[in-house]
Scaffold this motif. Structure first.
Motif, PDB file in Angstrom:
ATOM      1  N   UNK A 203       0.826  -1.207   0.000  1.00  0.00           N
ATOM      2  CA  UNK A 203       0.000   0.000   0.000  1.00  0.00           C
ATOM      3  C   UNK A 203       0.861   1.258   0.000  1.00  0.00           C
ATOM      4  N   UNK A 204       2.030   1.182   0.666  1.00  0.00           N
ATOM      5  CA  UNK A 204       2.956   2.300   0.638  1.00  0.00           C
ATOM      6  C   UNK A 204       3.416   2.621  -0.765  1.00  0.00           C
ATOM      7  N   UNK A 205       3.641   1.592  -1.589  1.00  0.00           N
ATOM      8  CA  UNK A 205       3.977   1.828  -2.993  1.00  0.00           C
ATOM      9  C   UNK A 205       2.798   2.490  -3.695  1.00  0.00           C
ATOM     10  N   UNK A 206       1.599   2.030  -3.388  1.00  0.00           N
ATOM     11  CA  UNK A 206       0.414   2.598  -4.022  1.00  0.00           C
ATOM     12  C   UNK A 206       0.195   4.065  -3.711  1.00  0.00           C
ATOM     13  N   UNK A 207       0.531   4.474  -2.483  1.00  0.00           N
ATOM     14  CA  UNK A 207       0.310   5.871  -2.106  1.00  0.00           C
ATOM     15  C   UNK A 207       1.567   6.726  -2.247  1.00  0.00           C
ATOM     16  N   UNK A 208       2.681   6.113  -2.635  1.00  0.00           N
ATOM     17  CA  UNK A 208       3.894   6.879  -2.886  1.00  0.00           C
ATOM     18  C   UNK A 208       4.710   7.223  -1.666  1.00  0.00           C
ATOM     19  N   UNK A 209       4.460   6.583  -0.510  1.00  0.00           N
ATOM     20  CA  UNK A 209       5.305   6.828   0.658  1.00  0.00           C
ATOM     21  C   UNK A 209       6.598   6.013   0.586  1.00  0.00           C
ATOM     22  N   UNK A 210       6.653   5.032  -0.296  1.00  0.00           N
ATOM     23  CA  UNK A 210       7.888   4.425  -0.770  1.00  0.00           C
ATOM     24  C   UNK A 210       7.743   4.273  -2.282  1.00  0.00           C
ATOM     25  N   UNK A 211       8.870   4.132  -2.960  1.00  0.00           N
ATOM     26  CA  UNK A 211       8.832   4.035  -4.417  1.00  0.00           C
ATOM     27  C   UNK A 211       8.751   2.597  -4.901  1.00  0.00           C
ATOM     28  N   UNK A 212       9.173   1.658  -4.056  1.00  0.00           N
ATOM     29  CA  UNK A 212       9.154   0.256  -4.446  1.00  0.00           C
ATOM     30  C   UNK A 212       9.218  -0.619  -3.203  1.00  0.00           C
ATOM     31  N   UNK A 213       8.737  -1.838  -3.358  1.00  0.00           N
ATOM     32  CA  UNK A 213       8.819  -2.856  -2.304  1.00  0.00           C
ATOM     33  C   UNK A 213       9.250  -4.152  -2.955  1.00  0.00           C
ATOM     34  N   UNK A 214      10.288  -4.778  -2.389  1.00  0.00           N
ATOM     35  CA  UNK A 214      10.821  -6.033  -2.906  1.00  0.00           C
ATOM     36  C   UNK A 214      10.980  -7.020  -1.765  1.00  0.00           C
ATOM     37  N   UNK A 215      10.595  -8.280  -2.019  1.00  0.00           N
ATOM     38  CA  UNK A 215      10.834  -9.326  -1.036  1.00  0.00           C
ATOM     39  C   UNK A 215      10.799 -10.678  -1.712  1.00  0.00           C
ATOM     40  N   UNK A 216      11.626 -11.596  -1.212  1.00  0.00           N
ATOM     41  CA  UNK A 216      11.617 -12.988  -1.654  1.00  0.00           C
ATOM     42  C   UNK A 216      10.814 -13.817  -0.667  1.00  0.00           C
ATOM     43  N   UNK A 217       9.939 -14.670  -1.215  1.00  0.00           N
ATOM     44  CA  UNK A 217       9.285 -15.669  -0.391  1.00  0.00           C
ATOM     45  C   UNK A 217       8.037 -15.236   0.349  1.00  0.00           C
ATOM     46  N   UNK A 218       7.421 -14.141  -0.033  1.00  0.00           N
ATOM     47  CA  UNK A 218       6.164 -13.782   0.625  1.00  0.00           C
ATOM     48  C   UNK A 218       5.047 -14.712   0.145  1.00  0.00           C
ATOM     49  N   UNK A 219       4.056 -14.899   1.005  1.00  0.00           N
ATOM     50  CA  UNK A 219       2.956 -15.816   0.727  1.00  0.00           C
ATOM     51  C   UNK A 219       1.792 -15.094   0.063  1.00  0.00           C
ATOM     52  N   UNK A 220       0.884 -15.837  -0.573  1.00  0.00           N
ATOM     53  CA  UNK A 220      -0.250 -15.182  -1.240  1.00  0.00           C
ATOM     54  C   UNK A 220      -1.054 -14.272  -0.320  1.00  0.00           C
ATOM     55  N   UNK A 221      -1.281 -14.715   0.932  1.00  0.00           N
ATOM     56  CA  UNK A 221      -2.083 -13.892   1.840  1.00  0.00           C
ATOM     57  C   UNK A 221      -1.347 -12.628   2.282  1.00  0.00           C
ATOM     58  N   UNK A 222      -0.012 -12.653   2.247  1.00  0.00           N
ATOM     59  CA  UNK A 222       0.746 -11.460   2.628  1.00  0.00           C
ATOM     60  C   UNK A 222       0.490 -10.293   1.683  1.00  0.00           C
ATOM     61  N   UNK A 223       0.310 -10.605   0.392  1.00  0.00           N
ATOM     62  CA  UNK A 223       0.327  -9.546  -0.601  1.00  0.00           C
ATOM     63  C   UNK A 223      -0.905  -9.474  -1.499  1.00  0.00           C
ATOM     64  N   UNK A 224      -1.893 -10.332  -1.292  1.00  0.00           N
ATOM     65  CA  UNK A 224      -3.038 -10.361  -2.211  1.00  0.00           C
ATOM     66  C   UNK A 224      -3.726  -9.006  -2.284  1.00  0.00           C
ATOM     67  N   UNK A 225      -4.203  -8.515  -1.153  1.00  0.00           N
ATOM     68  CA  UNK A 225      -4.919  -7.235  -1.161  1.00  0.00           C
ATOM     69  C   UNK A 225      -3.985  -6.080  -1.479  1.00  0.00           C
ATOM     70  N   UNK A 242      13.526 -17.251  -7.992  1.00  0.00           N
ATOM     71  CA  UNK A 242      14.862 -16.905  -7.504  1.00  0.00           C
ATOM     72  C   UNK A 242      15.340 -18.030  -6.604  1.00  0.00           C
ATOM     73  N   UNK A 243      16.006 -18.998  -7.195  1.00  0.00           N
ATOM     74  CA  UNK A 243      16.452 -20.142  -6.413  1.00  0.00           C
ATOM     75  C   UNK A 243      15.277 -21.004  -6.003  1.00  0.00           C
ATOM     76  N   UNK A 244      15.110 -21.190  -4.694  1.00  0.00           N
ATOM     77  CA  UNK A 244      14.075 -22.083  -4.185  1.00  0.00           C
ATOM     78  C   UNK A 244      12.770 -21.378  -3.886  1.00  0.00           C
ATOM     79  N   UNK A 245      12.618 -20.148  -4.312  1.00  0.00           N
ATOM     80  CA  UNK A 245      11.392 -19.417  -3.999  1.00  0.00           C
ATOM     81  C   UNK A 245      11.147 -18.362  -5.065  1.00  0.00           C
ATOM     82  N   UNK A 246      10.111 -17.543  -4.852  1.00  0.00           N
ATOM     83  CA  UNK A 246       9.794 -16.483  -5.797  1.00  0.00           C
ATOM     84  C   UNK A 246      10.104 -15.126  -5.191  1.00  0.00           C
ATOM     85  N   UNK A 247      10.542 -14.237  -6.066  1.00  0.00           N
ATOM     86  CA  UNK A 247      10.749 -12.847  -5.686  1.00  0.00           C
ATOM     87  C   UNK A 247       9.592 -12.017  -6.212  1.00  0.00           C
ATOM     88  N   UNK A 248       9.232 -10.982  -5.441  1.00  0.00           N
ATOM     89  CA  UNK A 248       8.149 -10.085  -5.828  1.00  0.00           C
ATOM     90  C   UNK A 248       8.651  -8.646  -5.787  1.00  0.00           C
TER      91      UNK A 248
END
Length: 276
Positions: A203-225, A242-248
């Motif tokens: 949501x911070x990316x959506x409102x511009x309080x950060x410019x980007x968010x990156x993480x490896x291995x987050x789950x569907x429920x962490x980021x769906x909404x 990315x190796x044994x998991x996904x990067x977002x």
């Protein structure tokens, strides 16, 4: 045969449920929090409130949409007979919640198809921060708001002027790998932030309080909404193996291509994975 809800009607229902769930989470936080269980490691905790809040959300969804599937962090998945799935994180940012920090959220995303970020079709998403009362709401491809006011992703002038948020896993080996990737990034961006809630980072990316968010291995429920909020606000949403998991990556379009390329190089150097 009844007419299926519109995306806005799904958002209305998600917001109503998320607000009620957020009020319950805030009450339980005020009463005191107990650790009910641990998952992947000693620091990956579940509180009694996580379970109680998810139970409430599931009951409300079942009452209103009994044919829809639900995927929740605490109780897993329940099948439905429609093609719609509700993807629920009852308290995203549980460690913050445990410590009385404000950066935690109730996250409810509604998607069509299997609850896989690689294939699902977003419908609507709502993220409510109980400590502040902030409500992010989005309809995929449509309106997106914070507390009723429209929001939009930022447009940094360069990668060097990009504020990046990130998060860490709960297992020691994966954390070490994540820190190694960040060491490759830190000299190329303005700075890095770690809030502790993937939903609020999106949501911070959506409102511009950060410019980007990156993480490896987050789950569907962490980021769906949160991903629906970010995308509706104009951010790019990307993922890769990315190796044994996904990067977002959730990023301003102004820097998304350059930042993704940098991340591929950083992951290859830090993790020994083949460049994408």
């Amino acid at each position: 045969m009844s007419t299926p809800p519109t995306p806005s009607e799904y958002a209305d229902l998600a917001e109503s449920i998320a607000r009620e769930a957020a009020a319950l989470a805030a009450r339980r936080r005020a009463e005191g929090v107990e650790v009910a269980d641990r998952k992947s490691s000693v620091v990956d905790v579940v509180t009694a409130a996580d379970r109680e809040v998810e139970d409430l959300v599931r009951r409300r969804i079942a009452e209103a949409r009994p044919d829809d599937a639900v995927l929740g962090e605490e109780a897993g998945g329940t099948d439905g007979t429609s093609d719609v799935t509700w993807v629920v994180d009852p308290i995203d940012g549980t460690v913050n919640y445990l410590y009385g920090r404000p950066d935690y959220a109730v996250s409810i995303g509604v998607v069509r198809g299997a609850p896989d970020p690689a294939t699902w079709e977003p419908i609507a998403g709502v993220v409510v921060a109980p400590a502040t009362g902030t409500v992010f709401r989005a309809v995929a491809g449509g309106t997106v708001t914070r507390d009723g006011a429209p929001i939009t992703a930022s447009s940094p002038a360069s990668l060097a002027e990009t504020l990046l948020s990130t998060g860490f896993a709960y297992t020691a080996d994966r954390r070490r790998g994540q820190v190694a990737v960040l060491a490759e990034l830190i000299g190329s961006v303005r700075d890095i932030r770690r809030g502790g809630s993937a939903a609020l980072d999106c949501c911070g990316v959506g409102e511009g309080t950060v410019d980007a968010y990156y993480e490896r291995g987050i789950n569907p429920w962490d980021m769906a909404a949160g991903s629906i909020v970010a995308a509706a606000a104009g951010a790019e949403v990307r993922s890769w193996e990315a190796g044994d998991t996904r990067s977002f990556l959730f990023a301003s379009p102004a820097v998304a291509d350059e930042l993704e390329a940098l991340l591929h190089r950083a992951e290859a150097a830090a993790l020994g994975v083949a460049p994408v």
